[in-house]
Motif scaffolding. Structure first.
Motif, short mmCIF file in Angstrom:
data_model
loop_
_atom_site.label_atom_id
_atom_site.label_comp_id
_atom_site.label_asym_id
_atom_site.label_seq_id
_atom_site.Cartn_x
_atom_site.Cartn_y
_atom_site.Cartn_z
N GLU A 1 0.80 -1.22 0.00
CA GLU A 1 0.00 0.00 0.00
C GLU A 1 0.84 1.28 0.00
O GLU A 1 0.33 2.35 -0.30
CB GLU A 1 -0.92 0.01 1.23
N ALA A 2 2.12 1.17 0.32
CA ALA A 2 2.99 2.35 0.39
C ALA A 2 3.26 2.90 -1.01
O ALA A 2 3.21 2.17 -2.00
CB ALA A 2 4.31 1.99 1.07
N PRO A 3 3.54 4.21 -1.11
CA PRO A 3 3.91 4.79 -2.41
C PRO A 3 5.14 4.08 -2.99
O PRO A 3 6.07 3.74 -2.27
CB PRO A 3 4.23 6.25 -2.06
N LEU A 4 5.13 3.87 -4.29
CA LEU A 4 6.23 3.19 -4.95
C LEU A 4 7.41 4.14 -5.15
O LEU A 4 7.23 5.27 -5.58
CB LEU A 4 5.78 2.63 -6.30
N ASP A 5 8.60 3.68 -4.82
CA ASP A 5 9.80 4.48 -5.06
C ASP A 5 10.24 4.38 -6.51
O ASP A 5 10.80 5.33 -7.05
CB ASP A 5 10.92 4.02 -4.12
N VAL A 6 10.01 3.25 -7.12
CA VAL A 6 10.29 3.04 -8.54
C VAL A 6 9.16 2.22 -9.12
O VAL A 6 8.71 1.24 -8.50
CB VAL A 6 11.64 2.31 -8.76
N ASP A 7 8.67 2.60 -10.30
CA ASP A 7 7.61 1.84 -10.96
C ASP A 7 7.86 1.91 -12.47
O ASP A 7 7.64 2.95 -13.09
CB ASP A 7 6.24 2.42 -10.62
N ILE A 8 8.36 0.82 -13.04
CA ILE A 8 8.68 0.75 -14.46
C ILE A 8 7.64 -0.13 -15.15
O ILE A 8 7.50 -1.31 -14.82
CB ILE A 8 10.08 0.17 -14.69
N LYS A 9 6.91 0.44 -16.08
CA LYS A 9 5.87 -0.31 -16.79
C LYS A 9 6.46 -1.54 -17.47
O LYS A 9 7.42 -1.45 -18.24
CB LYS A 9 5.19 0.58 -17.83
N GLY B 1 8.30 -3.64 -16.28
CA GLY B 1 9.57 -4.03 -15.68
C GLY B 1 9.43 -4.48 -14.25
O GLY B 1 9.64 -5.65 -13.91
N GLY B 2 9.07 -3.56 -13.39
CA GLY B 2 8.91 -3.91 -11.99
C GLY B 2 8.73 -2.67 -11.14
O GLY B 2 8.73 -1.53 -11.63
N CYS B 3 8.57 -2.88 -9.85
CA CYS B 3 8.39 -1.77 -8.92
C CYS B 3 9.05 -2.13 -7.59
O CYS B 3 9.32 -3.30 -7.29
CB CYS B 3 6.91 -1.45 -8.72
N VAL B 4 9.33 -1.10 -6.80
CA VAL B 4 10.01 -1.31 -5.53
C VAL B 4 9.52 -0.30 -4.50
O VAL B 4 9.24 0.85 -4.82
CB VAL B 4 11.55 -1.19 -5.71
N VAL B 5 9.40 -0.78 -3.27
CA VAL B 5 9.14 0.06 -2.11
C VAL B 5 10.35 -0.06 -1.19
O VAL B 5 10.73 -1.17 -0.80
CB VAL B 5 7.86 -0.36 -1.36
N VAL B 6 10.95 1.06 -0.85
CA VAL B 6 12.14 1.08 0.01
C VAL B 6 11.73 1.51 1.42
O VAL B 6 11.02 2.50 1.60
CB VAL B 6 13.20 2.06 -0.54
N LEU B 7 12.18 0.76 2.41
CA LEU B 7 11.94 1.09 3.80
C LEU B 7 13.21 1.71 4.37
O LEU B 7 14.27 1.08 4.38
CB LEU B 7 11.56 -0.15 4.60
N ASN B 8 13.10 2.96 4.81
CA ASN B 8 14.25 3.66 5.37
C ASN B 8 13.79 4.51 6.55
O ASN B 8 12.64 4.41 7.00
CB ASN B 8 14.95 4.51 4.31
N SER B 9 14.67 5.35 7.07
CA SER B 9 14.35 6.11 8.28
C SER B 9 13.25 7.15 8.05
O SER B 9 12.69 7.67 9.01
CB SER B 9 15.61 6.80 8.81
N LYS B 10 12.93 7.45 6.80
CA LYS B 10 11.88 8.42 6.52
C LYS B 10 10.48 7.83 6.69
O LYS B 10 9.61 8.45 7.30
CB LYS B 10 12.04 8.99 5.11
N ASN B 11 10.26 6.65 6.14
CA ASN B 11 8.91 6.08 6.24
C ASN B 11 8.77 5.04 7.36
O ASN B 11 7.65 4.65 7.71
CB ASN B 11 8.48 5.47 4.90
N LEU B 12 9.90 4.57 7.91
CA LEU B 12 9.86 3.63 9.03
C LEU B 12 10.99 4.00 9.99
O LEU B 12 12.09 3.44 9.93
CB LEU B 12 10.02 2.20 8.52
N PRO B 13 10.76 4.98 10.88
CA PRO B 13 11.84 5.54 11.71
C PRO B 13 12.62 4.53 12.52
O PRO B 13 13.81 4.73 12.79
CB PRO B 13 11.08 6.52 12.62
N THR B 14 11.99 3.41 12.91
CA THR B 14 12.69 2.46 13.77
C THR B 14 13.83 1.74 13.06
O THR B 14 14.65 1.09 13.72
CB THR B 14 11.71 1.43 14.34
N VAL B 15 13.91 1.82 11.73
CA VAL B 15 15.05 1.17 11.06
C VAL B 15 16.36 1.83 11.47
O VAL B 15 17.42 1.19 11.43
CB VAL B 15 14.91 1.19 9.52
N GLU B 16 16.30 3.10 11.88
CA GLU B 16 17.51 3.77 12.34
C GLU B 16 18.04 3.10 13.60
O GLU B 16 19.25 2.95 13.79
CB GLU B 16 17.20 5.25 12.62
#
Length: 345
Positions: free
Chosen positions: A184-192, A194-209
């Motif tokens: 459900e998260a916004p896609l960081d990359v979406d290639i028609k 090809g493929g798509c990716v969602v990246v989890l980092n400190s911006k959208n999931l602070p506890t990864v820090e």
């Protein structure tokens, strides 16, 4: 370096250097007890990803006065820092299967997660004498024995609850800042195509820090290719194939291919630091979930519009490849619009 992980029976743990996943069984007419609870555990830092089903995760932050009771479902990712107490509960008529990924190299037993159980036969307080526990909890030694005695807690990790047993109700508000649903998260990359990716980092999931790990979910379309690439942070990648299948090649720093294999759902592989990896999906496509040993990973790709080849001057490329200017121009003219994922031809 590929491990096949099949469906796990109730209460059985499957372990590798960086992976544990547990299946909590559903309600069943053949069971005398109806729901499954994974005991409260003090855990090392890890990332949890819900592979299938839905249920509840309880998280208690150190020194917090109230636990978080989080509803979870397929596609949810949680970063659980060291010192958090967690439990998992399945109240439904279908399996709840959760994947745990983390760095186990500094565990009590390297290569295995070090879980500190608060209850059960290996619970911390089974090691203290009744006198010490009685003083700590301000209870009589008789009541301490009822709570802590090993013979009353035969299950190592997963408990079947009685019909009358109640559990705390989950709150959607408790998901804030602790859970990201990768579907459900916004896609960081979406290639028609090809493929798509969602990246989890400190911006959208602070506890990864706090965990020190980043993660991503990649869906590669049928026949598409994921560009050869590597982590600019000299990080390790641990990749678990969620669905589908495809081919993987990994090349080391000396230019030698160290892995060439076909992978499918339930398998995982590790990409060491500085190594380059590429994948091509089979016709049904391939989906994988990875952790990276840095909370905000940066990747460099060696093919496509954003690759380093496009930035290097023509003269340097021509000299480096020891080729003609005509072939260098042909090389540079390719993949001018494609980025990261290349659709099937």
């Amino acid at each position: 370096m590929v491990e096949k992980v099949g469906r796990i029976p109730l209460g059985v743990l499957k372990t590798s250097r960086c992976c544990v996943w547990r299946a909590l069984a559903p309600r069943s007419s053949t069971c005398t007890l109806v729901v499954s609870l994974h005991r409260a555990t003090l855990t090392p830092p890890k990332v949890a990803y819900v592979l299938e089903g839905s249920g509840v995760c309880g998280l208690t932050v150190p020194e917090a006065e109230r636990e978080k009771v989080i509803p979870v479902k397929e596609g949810d990712a949680l970063a659980i820092p060291f010192g958090y107490v967690s439990w998992w509960f399945n109240p439904n008529d279908s399996d709840l299967t959760v994947l745990f990924l983390g760095d186990t190299s500094k565990g009590h037993q390297p290569g295995r997660f070090t879980d500190f159980h608060l209850t059960g036969p290996t619970g911390i307080f089974t090691g203290f004498t009744p006198e010490f526990v009685s003083r700590a909890w301000d209870l009589s030694e008789t009541n301490v024995a009822k709570l802590v005695h090993k013979h009353n807690q035969s299950s190592m990790g997963i408990v079947k609850l009685k019909d009358s047993q109640k559990m705390p109700a989950p709150s959607a508000k408790d998901r804030d800042g602790l859970v990201v649903n990768c579907y459900e998260a916004p896609l960081d990359v979406d290639i028609k195509g090809g493929g798509c990716v969602v990246v989890l980092n400190s911006k959208n999931l602070p506890t990864v820090e706090l965990v020190g790990l980043g993660a991503d979910l990649v869906r590669l379309r049928g026949g598409a290719m994921c560009s050869p690439g590597f982590s600019c942070d000299s990080a390790y990648q641990v990749t678990y194939v969620v669905k589908g299948s495809g081919r993987v090649q990994v090349v080391g720093v000396d230019g030698k291919r160290v892995l060439e294999t076909k992978v499918s759902g339930g398998q995982l592989f590790i990409v060491p630091r500085f190594f380059v990896v590429s994948k091509i999906a089979d016709p049904e496509g391939m989906e994988w979930f990875s952790i990276i040993t840095t909370p905000n990973p940066v990747f460099s790709h060696l093919a496509g519009r954003t690759s380093v080849w496009k930035a290097i001057s023509p003269e340097v490329l021509e000299a480096s490849f020891d080729t003609t200017s005509e072939l260098e121009q042909l090389f540079r003219s390719k993949r001018t619009s494609d980025e990261i994922f290349f659709p099937a031809k």
